[in-house]
Design an enzyme around this catalytic site. Sequence first.
Site, PDB file in Angstrom:
ATOM      1  CB  SER A 321      -0.892  -0.048   1.205  1.00 32.39           C
ATOM      2  OG  SER A 321      -2.004   0.953   0.895  1.00 32.39           O
ATOM      3  CG  ASP A 332       7.027   5.065 -11.972  1.00 34.15           C
ATOM      4  OD1 ASP A 332       7.335   4.195 -11.967  1.00 34.15           O
ATOM      5  OD2 ASP A 332       5.747   5.343 -11.919  1.00 34.15           O
ATOM      6  CE  LYS A 346      -5.198  -2.027   0.743  1.00 33.33           C
ATOM      7  NZ  LYS A 346      -5.554  -0.733   0.867  1.00 33.33           N
TER       8      LYS A 346
END
Length: 574
Positions: A321, A332, A346
Amino acid sequence: MKSVPRTPSRLAAGVMSLVCVTCLTGFPVPTGGSGRGLVQAQEVEFGLGPEPGDVWKGKAVTTAYVEALTLAEEHYAGPIDHERLCDAAATGMLRTLDPHSNFFTREEFNEFRSQQQANYSGIGSLITQHGNKVYIWSPIADTPAYRAGLRYGDEIIAVDGESTEGWDVSKVRSRLRGLRSTAVTVTVNRPGEPSPITVRIVRDSVGQPSVSNVFMLTPEVGYLAFRRGFAQASGEEVAAAVRQLKARGAKAIVFDQRDNPGGLVDAARAIAELFLARGQKIVSIRGRTPRGLTYENALTSNNPTPEDIPLVVLINGGSASAAEILAGALQDHDRALLVGETTFGKGLVQTPYRLPDGYGLTLTSAKYYTPTGRLIQRRYDNVSLYDYQRRRSRTEVTGKDGLTKYLTDGKRTVYGGLGITPDVEVKGETYTLAQGQLTSLTFLFGRLLANGQVEGFAQYRVPRDVDYNHTLQDSDYPITDQLLAAFKAFAQPRLQEFGIAPTALVGNDAFLRQQLRREILTAAYGFDTAQEVIIREEAVVKRAIAEVPQSRSLAENARRLTPSPLRPTNSFKN
């Protein structure tokens, strides 16, 4: 047969009110966490039924619930545990939605809410079970347990005058916790003491810092353990730890997120913002409002002067999460090199709701996407809850084949649809069954050693006061050949009692030395400091140090690719 009209029972009415929760209103709140007991960002007050004028299609379902429960109360050939039946009905209902929409009992919801504040009310000590006995493992610094004199290795034999014989660690923990300012009496056996020790402890709020370890792996590489979840103060804790490591000479940091279950998304944003420049996206949250409108909320950094120190982030299957949000954002934007194993996957947003009588639930209201557009959530359809939790679905054993590819800012390939995949894969440590069993004996020997009860090793008796601020040295409590031999002599006659094969003591010397040293260091300096001896020897940590040059190249490239400042975006669309 003549039908007899019935009035719905209190139990049936209660379950009906829980079913009505599916029509609650309230704007979804960005939250995190991998399962039950994890902290969310905010709670929404309970409310019943649809808005005026709406047609509630669930009425027939609710009627069926009421009918079934009323019949059970009237005709079941045995006693009915009303609360358990109600809990099971609500849990089963939510489980049909997704693996992360959950119902909480009173106790679970209290635990759920306390974790949001990164504290709980109790005595403040780690406890452990070995065999059928429960022990104090490590009192937490400046807590009621420590101030009352409880120490490493104390066997808990009674709580409030009631014997703990037959109790497991969960029951002992539940009895030690309680409302702040209330008292609990704890009786312990301590090696070397002729009689039991009884102390009266007034419970208090016990802090649970997110950052547990901060130390130097090498003269230029620092280590930061962030493995306890994302709470309100996590951003400040991480920032302080980074400053501390830089002051010690760190030129790069290994940021350990393994087994971090997630938590507050605001905390993930604060930590990401520490390393990402103004305008860089951190996460996108996509969902729909109760009125049927879809929305996308993009959280972006607003830091004009981010930290540029190279980062290696450690992840594994327990990173979930909010931990995945942070890892995905740093990956990224090429701001960190990820080492370890693929994360849990998740990526569903839960909104918490308070229910009557102390109950609660969470409902999935949106999904998380990384800056490149990767969906963090892995598939859960046609997969049992057991397989989902244990990561045994077919998708997870096929590797990266078939996964969608995305490009980072620096044009590196990353993958979506299976959590966050590392840049460098390193499997976690594994232990044999015998090694796992031997840890009970290393603890039992350690409690004797720390209390000066091992003949010939009086120098290993630890001071009464634990030095929680100690900087670990190689010379601290070394495990000599003589001490290892003393342990084996202690363990040999106890192997059968713990179901351990006689051959377990053969070929495990390195493991035993590590575990024995961790135990005596726990007694002297506390649990967190003692963990350093384990961390330093882990293969993934050693690989992280080796990958620092690559993380440095990423950091330099990320500085060149940093976009011009942009305003954070919030957009809604039909």
